[in-house]
Design a protein around this motif. Structure first.
Motif, PDB file in Angstrom:
ATOM      1  N   THR A   1     -10.725   0.887  -4.713  1.00  0.00           N
ATOM      2  CA  THR A   1      -9.387   1.308  -4.318  1.00  0.00           C
ATOM      3  C   THR A   1      -9.439   2.813  -4.107  1.00  0.00           C
ATOM      4  O   THR A   1     -10.277   3.515  -4.691  1.00  0.00           O
ATOM      5  CB  THR A   1      -8.319   0.976  -5.383  1.00  0.00           C
ATOM      6  OG1 THR A   1      -8.667   1.591  -6.615  1.00  0.00           O
ATOM      7  CG2 THR A   1      -8.180  -0.533  -5.555  1.00  0.00           C
ATOM      8  N   ALA A   2      -8.557   3.291  -3.262  1.00  0.00           N
ATOM      9  CA  ALA A   2      -8.515   4.726  -2.967  1.00  0.00           C
ATOM     10  C   ALA A   2      -7.068   5.184  -2.936  1.00  0.00           C
ATOM     11  O   ALA A   2      -6.181   4.450  -2.506  1.00  0.00           O
ATOM     12  CB  ALA A   2      -9.188   5.014  -1.632  1.00  0.00           C
ATOM     13  N   LYS A   3      -6.875   6.399  -3.380  1.00  0.00           N
ATOM     14  CA  LYS A   3      -5.553   7.007  -3.320  1.00  0.00           C
ATOM     15  C   LYS A   3      -5.726   8.455  -2.878  1.00  0.00           C
ATOM     16  O   LYS A   3      -6.533   9.197  -3.443  1.00  0.00           O
ATOM     17  CB  LYS A   3      -4.870   6.964  -4.690  1.00  0.00           C
ATOM     18  CG  LYS A   3      -3.480   7.567  -4.661  1.00  0.00           C
ATOM     19  CD  LYS A   3      -2.780   7.418  -5.989  1.00  0.00           C
ATOM     20  CE  LYS A   3      -1.376   8.000  -5.856  1.00  0.00           C
ATOM     21  NZ  LYS A   3      -0.595   7.786  -7.055  1.00  0.00           N
ATOM     22  N   ARG A   4      -4.969   8.838  -1.877  1.00  0.00           N
ATOM     23  CA  ARG A   4      -5.017  10.225  -1.416  1.00  0.00           C
ATOM     24  C   ARG A   4      -4.327  11.098  -2.457  1.00  0.00           C
ATOM     25  O   ARG A   4      -3.263  10.764  -2.967  1.00  0.00           O
ATOM     26  CB  ARG A   4      -4.325  10.353  -0.063  1.00  0.00           C
ATOM     27  CG  ARG A   4      -4.542  11.701   0.556  1.00  0.00           C
ATOM     28  CD  ARG A   4      -4.064  11.731   1.987  1.00  0.00           C
ATOM     29  NE  ARG A   4      -4.308  13.026   2.563  1.00  0.00           N
ATOM     30  CZ  ARG A   4      -4.312  13.265   3.849  1.00  0.00           C
ATOM     31  NH1 ARG A   4      -4.058  12.292   4.709  1.00  0.00           N
ATOM     32  NH2 ARG A   4      -4.560  14.472   4.305  1.00  0.00           N
ATOM     33  N   VAL A   5      -4.976  12.226  -2.763  1.00  0.00           N
ATOM     34  CA  VAL A   5      -4.448  13.162  -3.746  1.00  0.00           C
ATOM     35  C   VAL A   5      -4.403  14.560  -3.124  1.00  0.00           C
ATOM     36  O   VAL A   5      -4.946  14.788  -2.044  1.00  0.00           O
ATOM     37  CB  VAL A   5      -5.281  13.161  -5.047  1.00  0.00           C
ATOM     38  CG1 VAL A   5      -5.187  11.805  -5.745  1.00  0.00           C
ATOM     39  CG2 VAL A   5      -6.749  13.513  -4.773  1.00  0.00           C
ATOM     40  N   ALA A   6      -3.782  15.484  -3.812  1.00  0.00           N
ATOM     41  CA  ALA A   6      -3.671  16.855  -3.313  1.00  0.00           C
ATOM     42  C   ALA A   6      -5.053  17.476  -3.103  1.00  0.00           C
ATOM     43  O   ALA A   6      -5.978  17.229  -3.886  1.00  0.00           O
ATOM     44  CB  ALA A   6      -2.867  17.699  -4.290  1.00  0.00           C
ATOM     45  N   VAL A   7      -5.196  18.279  -2.053  1.00  0.00           N
ATOM     46  CA  VAL A   7      -6.479  18.919  -1.765  1.00  0.00           C
ATOM     47  C   VAL A   7      -6.934  19.833  -2.892  1.00  0.00           C
ATOM     48  O   VAL A   7      -8.125  20.075  -3.061  1.00  0.00           O
ATOM     49  CB  VAL A   7      -6.483  19.670  -0.415  1.00  0.00           C
ATOM     50  CG1 VAL A   7      -6.331  18.702   0.729  1.00  0.00           C
ATOM     51  CG2 VAL A   7      -5.461  20.750  -0.370  1.00  0.00           C
ATOM     52  N   SER A   8      -6.007  20.301  -3.697  1.00  0.00           N
ATOM     53  CA  SER A   8      -6.377  21.155  -4.829  1.00  0.00           C
ATOM     54  C   SER A   8      -7.234  20.393  -5.842  1.00  0.00           C
ATOM     55  O   SER A   8      -8.033  21.008  -6.555  1.00  0.00           O
ATOM     56  CB  SER A   8      -5.118  21.712  -5.505  1.00  0.00           C
ATOM     57  OG  SER A   8      -4.310  20.644  -5.991  1.00  0.00           O
ATOM     58  N   VAL A   9      -7.113  19.078  -5.883  1.00  0.00           N
ATOM     59  CA  VAL A   9      -7.942  18.271  -6.772  1.00  0.00           C
ATOM     60  C   VAL A   9      -9.403  18.365  -6.354  1.00  0.00           C
ATOM     61  O   VAL A   9     -10.303  18.324  -7.173  1.00  0.00           O
ATOM     62  CB  VAL A   9      -7.453  16.794  -6.803  1.00  0.00           C
ATOM     63  CG1 VAL A   9      -8.343  15.936  -7.685  1.00  0.00           C
ATOM     64  CG2 VAL A   9      -6.011  16.714  -7.262  1.00  0.00           C
TER      65      VAL A   9
ATOM     66  N   THR B   1       0.821  -1.201   0.000  1.00  0.00           N
ATOM     67  CA  THR B   1       0.000   0.000   0.000  1.00  0.00           C
ATOM     68  C   THR B   1       0.859   1.257   0.000  1.00  0.00           C
ATOM     69  O   THR B   1       0.621   2.181  -0.760  1.00  0.00           O
ATOM     70  CB  THR B   1      -0.947   0.005   1.217  1.00  0.00           C
ATOM     71  OG1 THR B   1      -1.767  -1.152   1.144  1.00  0.00           O
ATOM     72  CG2 THR B   1      -1.810   1.231   1.238  1.00  0.00           C
ATOM     73  N   SER B   2       1.898   1.292   0.823  1.00  0.00           N
ATOM     74  CA  SER B   2       2.720   2.494   0.890  1.00  0.00           C
ATOM     75  C   SER B   2       3.557   2.662  -0.367  1.00  0.00           C
ATOM     76  O   SER B   2       3.816   3.769  -0.795  1.00  0.00           O
ATOM     77  CB  SER B   2       3.605   2.481   2.133  1.00  0.00           C
ATOM     78  OG  SER B   2       4.523   1.414   2.066  1.00  0.00           O
ATOM     79  N   ALA B   3       3.948   1.565  -0.994  1.00  0.00           N
ATOM     80  CA  ALA B   3       4.761   1.657  -2.205  1.00  0.00           C
ATOM     81  C   ALA B   3       3.941   2.172  -3.379  1.00  0.00           C
ATOM     82  O   ALA B   3       4.429   2.949  -4.196  1.00  0.00           O
ATOM     83  CB  ALA B   3       5.364   0.291  -2.538  1.00  0.00           C
ATOM     84  N   THR B   4       2.685   1.739  -3.493  1.00  0.00           N
ATOM     85  CA  THR B   4       1.860   2.143  -4.622  1.00  0.00           C
ATOM     86  C   THR B   4       1.018   3.369  -4.313  1.00  0.00           C
ATOM     87  O   THR B   4       0.574   4.056  -5.220  1.00  0.00           O
ATOM     88  CB  THR B   4       0.906   1.005  -5.034  1.00  0.00           C
ATOM     89  OG1 THR B   4       0.014   0.732  -3.949  1.00  0.00           O
ATOM     90  CG2 THR B   4       1.665  -0.242  -5.432  1.00  0.00           C
ATOM     91  N   GLY B   5       0.781   3.621  -3.034  1.00  0.00           N
ATOM     92  CA  GLY B   5      -0.084   4.726  -2.645  1.00  0.00           C
ATOM     93  C   GLY B   5      -1.554   4.400  -2.817  1.00  0.00           C
ATOM     94  O   GLY B   5      -2.410   5.226  -2.580  1.00  0.00           O
ATOM     95  N   VAL B   6      -1.870   3.181  -3.262  1.00  0.00           N
ATOM     96  CA  VAL B   6      -3.247   2.768  -3.501  1.00  0.00           C
ATOM     97  C   VAL B   6      -3.671   1.841  -2.377  1.00  0.00           C
ATOM     98  O   VAL B   6      -2.947   0.935  -1.993  1.00  0.00           O
ATOM     99  CB  VAL B   6      -3.382   2.062  -4.867  1.00  0.00           C
ATOM    100  CG1 VAL B   6      -4.789   1.546  -5.073  1.00  0.00           C
ATOM    101  CG2 VAL B   6      -2.988   3.016  -5.995  1.00  0.00           C
ATOM    102  N   LEU B   7      -4.858   2.075  -1.871  1.00  0.00           N
ATOM    103  CA  LEU B   7      -5.377   1.335  -0.734  1.00  0.00           C
ATOM    104  C   LEU B   7      -6.629   0.576  -1.153  1.00  0.00           C
ATOM    105  O   LEU B   7      -7.559   1.168  -1.690  1.00  0.00           O
ATOM    106  CB  LEU B   7      -5.712   2.335   0.381  1.00  0.00           C
ATOM    107  CG  LEU B   7      -6.469   1.854   1.596  1.00  0.00           C
ATOM    108  CD1 LEU B   7      -5.578   0.934   2.429  1.00  0.00           C
ATOM    109  CD2 LEU B   7      -6.913   3.038   2.420  1.00  0.00           C
ATOM    110  N   GLY B   8      -6.648  -0.751  -0.924  1.00  0.00           N
ATOM    111  CA  GLY B   8      -7.869  -1.513  -1.128  1.00  0.00           C
ATOM    112  C   GLY B   8      -8.833  -1.173  -0.011  1.00  0.00           C
ATOM    113  O   GLY B   8      -8.439  -1.142   1.156  1.00  0.00           O
TER     114      GLY B   8
END
Length: 144
Positions: free
Chosen positions: A133-141, A13-20
């Motif tokens: 799946t979820a990935k945290r992105v910049a708040v500007s998005v 998860t930390s390597a890809t930044g994607v969370l199931g």
């Protein structure tokens, strides 16, 4: 054994930044007039009220708001975090939405029905909770 599996999952998860994760719905997030004082991300230093918003409808990406497991409670540092959530339907097609965390939840993410319907192709109520799946992105998005 459980620790080793958890460690491998955490590293992936930390390597890809994607969370199931999972996504469910709650109609409470669909009412644009709901005051932000009703959610965990209200008026503390990390809250959304201090950023100038007072209701769900004031948020620039409404109706793409909801609860996130990352928000541990009132005034969490994860309040206002922005997430790309991707659902893969049974035909193998992906749909991604971007949601703003305004509240906490004990499991995955919870969206309003409108946002969950867009994510699932109009199937939110029928499906209930879905894998995603979820990935945290910049708040500007999320246009904050």
């Amino acid at each position: 054994m459980k620790f080793a599996l958890f460690t491998k999952l955490a590293l992936l998860t930390s390597a890809t930044g994607v969370l199931g994760t999972t996504v469910a719905y709650d109609r409470a997030y669909d009412d644009r007039s709901t005051p932000l004082t009703s959610v965990a991300c209200s008026d503390g230093p990390h809250g959304l009220i201090v950023r100038g918003y007072t209701t769900f409808g004031d948020l620039p990406n409404f109706p793409f708001i909801g609860g996130a497991e990352a928000v541990e409670g009132y005034d969490s540092a994860n309040c206002g975090s922005c997430w790309n959530i991707t659902y893969t339907n049974p035909a193998g097609r992906n749909k991604t939405i971007t949601m703003l965390a305004v509240d906490g939840t004990t499991r995955g993410f919870v969206l309003g029905v409108r946002a969950a319907d867009i994510l699932t192709g109009g199937q939110a109520v029928h499906l209930g909770r879905v894998n995603a799946t979820a990935k945290r992105v910049a708040v500007s998005v999320c246009r904050l």
